[in-house]
Design a protein around this motif. Structure first.
Motif, PDB file in Angstrom:
ATOM      1  N   ALA A 164       1.000  -0.976  -0.179  1.00  0.00           N
ATOM      2  CA  ALA A 164      -0.535  -0.142   0.184  1.00  0.00           C
ATOM      3  C   ALA A 164       0.997   1.200   0.104  1.00  0.00           C
ATOM      4  O   ALA A 164       0.095   2.090  -0.651  1.00  0.00           O
ATOM      5  CB  ALA A 164      -1.050   0.430   1.253  1.00  0.00           C
ATOM      6  N   PHE A 215       2.003   1.893  -3.663  1.00  0.00           N
ATOM      7  CA  PHE A 215       0.904   2.433  -4.202  1.00  0.00           C
ATOM      8  C   PHE A 215       1.263   3.991  -3.840  1.00  0.00           C
ATOM      9  O   PHE A 215       1.220   4.461  -5.538  1.00  0.00           O
ATOM     10  CB  PHE A 215      -0.115   1.764  -3.593  1.00  0.00           C
ATOM     11  CG  PHE A 215      -1.001   2.200  -5.196  1.00  0.00           C
ATOM     12  CD1 PHE A 215      -1.661   1.536  -5.769  1.00  0.00           C
ATOM     13  CD2 PHE A 215      -2.074   3.568  -4.908  1.00  0.00           C
ATOM     14  CE1 PHE A 215      -2.785   1.700  -6.834  1.00  0.00           C
ATOM     15  CE2 PHE A 215      -3.186   3.860  -5.696  1.00  0.00           C
ATOM     16  CZ  PHE A 215      -3.127   3.194  -6.621  1.00  0.00           C
ATOM     17  N   ARG A 229       1.994   6.413  -7.296  1.00  0.00           N
ATOM     18  CA  ARG A 229       0.461   7.127  -7.483  1.00  0.00           C
ATOM     19  C   ARG A 229       0.320   8.124  -7.203  1.00  0.00           C
ATOM     20  O   ARG A 229      -0.609   9.164  -7.436  1.00  0.00           O
ATOM     21  CB  ARG A 229      -0.621   5.517  -7.486  1.00  0.00           C
ATOM     22  CG  ARG A 229      -0.243   5.225  -8.398  1.00  0.00           C
ATOM     23  CD  ARG A 229      -0.304   4.972  -9.660  1.00  0.00           C
ATOM     24  NE  ARG A 229      -1.734   5.646 -10.236  1.00  0.00           N
ATOM     25  CZ  ARG A 229      -1.829   6.477 -10.939  1.00  0.00           C
ATOM     26  NH1 ARG A 229      -0.956   7.269 -11.419  1.00  0.00           N
ATOM     27  NH2 ARG A 229      -2.980   6.728 -11.396  1.00  0.00           N
ATOM     28  N   PRO A 284      -4.070   3.605  -1.765  1.00  0.00           N
ATOM     29  CA  PRO A 284      -4.948   2.722  -2.391  1.00  0.00           C
ATOM     30  C   PRO A 284      -6.358   2.695  -1.994  1.00  0.00           C
ATOM     31  O   PRO A 284      -6.608   2.270  -0.543  1.00  0.00           O
ATOM     32  CB  PRO A 284      -4.465   2.252  -2.885  1.00  0.00           C
ATOM     33  CG  PRO A 284      -3.177   1.549  -1.152  1.00  0.00           C
ATOM     34  CD  PRO A 284      -3.070   3.386  -1.431  1.00  0.00           C
ATOM     35  N   THR A 285      -7.496   1.952  -2.540  1.00  0.00           N
ATOM     36  CA  THR A 285      -8.058   1.750  -1.536  1.00  0.00           C
ATOM     37  C   THR A 285      -8.029   0.174  -1.394  1.00  0.00           C
ATOM     38  O   THR A 285      -6.841  -0.365  -1.433  1.00  0.00           O
ATOM     39  CB  THR A 285      -9.725   0.907  -2.503  1.00  0.00           C
ATOM     40  OG1 THR A 285      -8.848   0.584  -3.917  1.00  0.00           O
ATOM     41  CG2 THR A 285      -9.880   2.881  -3.840  1.00  0.00           C
ATOM     42  N   GLU A 315      -6.949  -2.091  -4.108  1.00  0.00           N
ATOM     43  CA  GLU A 315      -6.085  -1.402  -5.396  1.00  0.00           C
ATOM     44  C   GLU A 315      -4.767  -2.179  -4.098  1.00  0.00           C
ATOM     45  O   GLU A 315      -3.891  -2.919  -4.368  1.00  0.00           O
ATOM     46  CB  GLU A 315      -6.386  -0.314  -5.164  1.00  0.00           C
ATOM     47  CG  GLU A 315      -7.097  -0.282  -5.873  1.00  0.00           C
ATOM     48  CD  GLU A 315      -6.921   1.901  -6.222  1.00  0.00           C
ATOM     49  OE1 GLU A 315      -7.354   2.586  -7.050  1.00  0.00           O
ATOM     50  OE2 GLU A 315      -6.495   1.891  -5.119  1.00  0.00           O
ATOM     51  N   ALA A 316      -5.083  -2.015  -2.600  1.00  0.00           N
ATOM     52  CA  ALA A 316      -3.371  -2.207  -2.307  1.00  0.00           C
ATOM     53  C   ALA A 316      -3.447  -4.069  -1.544  1.00  0.00           C
ATOM     54  O   ALA A 316      -2.143  -4.975  -2.086  1.00  0.00           O
ATOM     55  CB  ALA A 316      -3.763  -2.567  -0.362  1.00  0.00           C
ATOM     56  N   MET A 357      -5.589  -0.370 -13.528  1.00  0.00           N
ATOM     57  CA  MET A 357      -4.604   1.492 -12.133  1.00  0.00           C
ATOM     58  C   MET A 357      -4.800   2.159 -12.568  1.00  0.00           C
ATOM     59  O   MET A 357      -4.314   2.920 -11.382  1.00  0.00           O
ATOM     60  CB  MET A 357      -4.017  -0.304 -11.146  1.00  0.00           C
ATOM     61  CG  MET A 357      -4.515  -0.950 -10.767  1.00  0.00           C
ATOM     62  SD  MET A 357      -3.980  -2.122  -9.696  1.00  0.00           S
ATOM     63  CE  MET A 357      -3.376  -2.160  -8.106  1.00  0.00           C
TER      64      MET A 357
END
Length: 270
Positions: A39, A42, A46, A50-51, A54-55, A211
């Motif tokens: 996470a 990410f 990004r 992340p959600t 997503e994590a 993503m």
């Protein structure tokens, strides 16, 4: 900084202060122990938290390659290098150069997906219809589609299917993935190769594109996924006691013809 002068760099990634290190504006002390490595990775790349889905997908992505063994040129290069320069840094550096268009890196596939998906979105055709004409144009131009095919797997690449299953479960499967799947079907039909698989690199690129990762970022994440395996191989090689590992002559074919130097020199005007 003097008034009117520009900064040497402008960065939003991190900021080191006497009280803490701030990652994308968040204090590291609050991140460590609260979010897993996947996470935070990410977040770093990004620029946003992340959600949970997503994590979890990011965690899978970072576990998706791990090790190709001696089937990957980067691993072979790393082990050969550390047999003469026993250094973890040297081995890892050599291995990184083994990632590219034909191995490990999903960058070319990611770029293909992003550009072709944009072309589809700009069209007025249905997805399968556009995929068929798109593939026909590619084949006429004798261009390959990255992310398709595998030397061993036929029909299904189990690694790719597992990635797809998890992406759908975690809610990170979307239209970019469906587009690439449509191209895959169209290519199978046009080439009359129903067993041609979408490989793990292709699936990985599609999910990462969905993503929001750039093609270049995809390569970095793929390489990050290979690090545990590379560390293990390099460590094993350094402990093997073998010095200057070379390919034996029995594993190579050589040109055994002999040439006359004086004759060649005469012909060249010496």
């Amino acid at each position: 900084m003097a008034k009117g002068t520009s900064s040497h760099w402008v960065s939003t990634v991190s900021n080191v202060t006497p009280e803490d290190i701030y990652i994308r504006g968040y204090p590291m002390q609050s991140l460590v122990g609260r979010l897993p490595f996947s996470a935070i990775s990410f977040l770093l790349v990004r620029g946003r938290v992340p959600t949970p889905g997503e994590a979890r997908m990011m965690d899978v992505i970072l576990c998706s390659i791990l090790d190709y063994g001696l089937q990957k040129s980067g691993t072979v290069a790393a082990r050969a290098i550390v047999s003469v320069n026993p250094s973890m840094t040297a081995g890892l550096s050599a291995a990184m150069l083994g990632a590219g268009e034909y191995a490990v890196s999903p960058e070319h596939t990611g770029r293909f997906i992003a550009e072709s998906f944009a072309s589809f979105q700009a069209s007025s055709q249905g997805m399968d219809e556009f995929a068929q004409s798109f593939v026909a144009d590619l084949r006429a131009a004798k261009k390959r589609v990255p992310g398709f095919g595998h030397p061993v797997f036929r029909g299904v690449d189990p690694r790719a299917e597992r990635l797809k299953e998890i992406a759908q479960r975690e809610g990170v499967w979307g239209e970019a993935n469906e587009w690439y799947a449509a191209v895959h079907r169209a290519f199978q039909n046009a080439a009359q190769k129903p067993d041609l698989v979408m490989n793990d690199v292709g699936m990985l690129a599609g999910i990462l594109a969905q993503m929001g990762f750039t093609p270049a970022e995809m390569t970095g994440l793929a390489l990050l996924s290979t690090f545990p395996g590379l560390v293990a191989h390099i460590s094993e090689e350094m402990q093997s006691g073998v010095i200057n590992r070379i390919i034996p002559d029995t594993n190579a074919d050589f040109d055994t013809s002999r040439r006359d130097l004086e004759e060649a020199l005469g012909a060249a005007g010496w």
